[in-house]
Design a protein around this motif. Sequence first.
Motif, PDB file in Angstrom:
ATOM      1  N   HIS A 202       0.802  -1.316  -0.013  1.00 20.54           N
ATOM      2  CA  HIS A 202      -0.132  -0.066   0.044  1.00 20.54           C
ATOM      3  C   HIS A 202       0.908   1.386   0.110  1.00 20.54           C
ATOM      4  N   LEU A 205       1.651   2.001  -3.731  1.00 21.13           N
ATOM      5  CA  LEU A 205       0.417   2.561  -4.203  1.00 21.13           C
ATOM      6  C   LEU A 205       0.091   3.902  -3.866  1.00 21.13           C
ATOM      7  N   VAL A 259      -3.122  -7.355  -5.174  1.00 24.83           N
ATOM      8  CA  VAL A 259      -4.005  -6.468  -5.884  1.00 24.83           C
ATOM      9  C   VAL A 259      -3.649  -5.052  -5.730  1.00 24.83           C
ATOM     10  N   PRO A 260      -3.188  -4.410  -4.646  1.00 25.54           N
ATOM     11  CA  PRO A 260      -2.688  -3.187  -4.437  1.00 25.54           C
ATOM     12  C   PRO A 260      -1.706  -2.673  -5.307  1.00 25.54           C
ATOM     13  N   PHE A 263      -2.653  -2.581  -8.802  1.00 28.66           N
ATOM     14  CA  PHE A 263      -3.240  -1.360  -9.290  1.00 28.66           C
ATOM     15  C   PHE A 263      -2.104  -0.306  -9.393  1.00 28.66           C
ATOM     16  N   THR A 266      -0.200  -0.831 -12.648  1.00 25.86           N
ATOM     17  CA  THR A 266      -1.021  -0.368 -13.810  1.00 25.86           C
ATOM     18  C   THR A 266      -1.209   1.262 -13.890  1.00 25.86           C
ATOM     19  N   LEU A 267      -1.515   1.797 -12.890  1.00 29.29           N
ATOM     20  CA  LEU A 267      -1.610   3.357 -12.821  1.00 29.29           C
ATOM     21  C   LEU A 267      -0.120   3.934 -13.340  1.00 29.29           C
ATOM     22  N   ALA A 274       2.979  -5.457 -13.815  1.00 28.03           N
ATOM     23  CA  ALA A 274       1.362  -5.622 -13.836  1.00 28.03           C
ATOM     24  C   ALA A 274       1.456  -7.053 -14.478  1.00 28.03           C
TER      25      ALA A 274
END
Length: 274
Positions: A202, A205, A259-260, A263, A266-267, A274
């Motif tokens: 996180h 992220l 998952v984080p 994300f 990908t961002l 990814a």
Amino acid sequence: ILLPVLIGSGILALFYGKNTTYDITVSESCVLGFIACIGVSEVIHAAGYLLGWSLRKCTALWGLTLLAVSAVAVLLFVFLLRGHFRERIALCKGYTFDKTVVPFVFLGVVLLQMLFIFCTLPIFTVGDITLETVQSFLAEDGIYRVLPLTGQVSEQGVPLRYGILCLPTVYAMLSAIFGIEAQLLVCHVIPVAILGITYMSHYYLSGVLFGEKAYGKRFMFLLAVSLIFLFTDTGIFSNGYGILHSGYLGTAIRNLILVPYLFGATLEKRWWKA
């Protein structure tokens, strides 16, 4: 903890060694190395399961493979970043300790969660037989030689969708290597480690969402995430339950770490990650 950091640092150096605008952080290295360790573990588990190897043989090959991968990663890291270690390695580069208590409150909540996970009796999730599976691997010195719940040999074996999952084998190998009781390892030690890697994922992220230097916003984001975990642990399918009561499950690792990180990658448009 050290091996994922070493492996992840080598992978990041391989892809971003020539990109001087990209920092190699310990947190992202740990997350990426953790994912790589799961990949290595799956290869060893699949070979042991399909070829009928003993758990002792799998453990030896697993340890040697991880050490070999770590050694290669260190060589890549040193070779590709030679002369640029100080500029490229970042713990909290440029961080200024302004007048805010948010990082300390966040660390306090994390410490509370770690103490809760390590010191309280586990809540066994309905339908979960991870601990029984690990115990059967240790008792039989092999992977699915007997059915975990009955201890009896089955001619059909277990369904392939269960047989290909590597986490019970990883826990059994760790228990054998360090001589730790299976319940202590699975229900307390592993979830604490997963909690730490969760916040590292996180944290990565947050850097994508708010910028690498926006440490105030990043720690506020982490504090919000930690409070959500703390107060949403009553539902079996919630992330709060996953991190505080079943951090050893594959679903928890998927939801809280993979998952984080997906994300963020990908961002950031880092498609290979990814």
